[in-house]
Design a protein around this motif. Structure first.
Motif, mmCIF file in Angstrom:
data_model
loop_
_atom_site.group_PDB
_atom_site.id
_atom_site.type_symbol
_atom_site.label_atom_id
_atom_site.label_comp_id
_atom_site.label_asym_id
_atom_site.label_seq_id
_atom_site.Cartn_x
_atom_site.Cartn_y
_atom_site.Cartn_z
ATOM 1 N N GLN A 111 7.525 13.698 -3.748
ATOM 2 C CA GLN A 111 8.238 13.165 -2.589
ATOM 3 C C GLN A 111 9.591 13.838 -2.480
ATOM 4 O OE1 GLN A 111 8.537 8.877 -2.460
ATOM 5 N NE2 GLN A 111 8.791 8.912 -0.240
ATOM 6 N N GLU A 128 7.608 11.761 3.293
ATOM 7 C CA GLU A 128 6.592 10.897 2.702
ATOM 8 C C GLU A 128 6.064 11.519 1.409
ATOM 9 O OE1 GLU A 128 4.824 8.798 6.754
ATOM 10 O OE2 GLU A 128 3.534 10.034 5.484
ATOM 11 N N ARG A 129 5.498 10.637 0.589
ATOM 12 C CA ARG A 129 4.888 11.105 -0.641
ATOM 13 C C ARG A 129 3.695 12.004 -0.305
ATOM 14 N NH1 ARG A 129 4.548 6.851 -5.447
ATOM 15 N NH2 ARG A 129 6.734 6.812 -4.759
#
Length: 122
Positions: A39, A44-45
């Motif tokens: 991340q 976003e991851r």
């Protein structure tokens, strides 16, 4: 208690390499897949790679498969992520995770480590 403990992050210059480790404990992971996610700040991851604990099936993120290699050492209960030719865009927190099913979606992963910071300078 299940624990996933990442290590190996740090500061590296662009073009350099790092090897991340994830030590797993607290249960048998023989039926699990182990994954790496990352991340970046404000993003976003993102899925990086996953490996089946028993059969070593590997999934890679297409954009990283040439430079990043996932592996595992069953005897040491440890999963690794070898990262080569790093760029500033690889900067972020890298997480190890465990899932009962092989996959790329973070929501399928039950257990997560605390993350290790990777910073790539230009």
């Amino acid at each position: 208690q299940v624990q996933l403990v990442e290590s190996g992050g740090g500061l590296v210059q662009a073009g350099g390499s790092l090897r991340l480790s994830c030590a797993a404990s607290g249960r048998s992971f023989s039926s699990y897949a182990m994954g790496w996610f990352r991340q970046a700040p404000g993003k976003e991851r993102e899925f990086v790679a996953a490996i089946g604990w028993s059969d070593s099936t590997i999934y890679n993120a297409e954009s990283m498969k040439v430079r990043f290699t996932i592996s595992r050492d069953i005897a040491k209960n440890t999963v690794y992520l070898q990262m080569n030719m790093l760029t500033p865009e690889d900067t972020g927190v890298y997480y190890c995770a465990a899932s009962p099913a092989m996959g790329r979606a973070s929501w399928t992963y039950d257990y997560w480590g605390q993350g290790t910071q990777v910073t790539v300078s230009s």
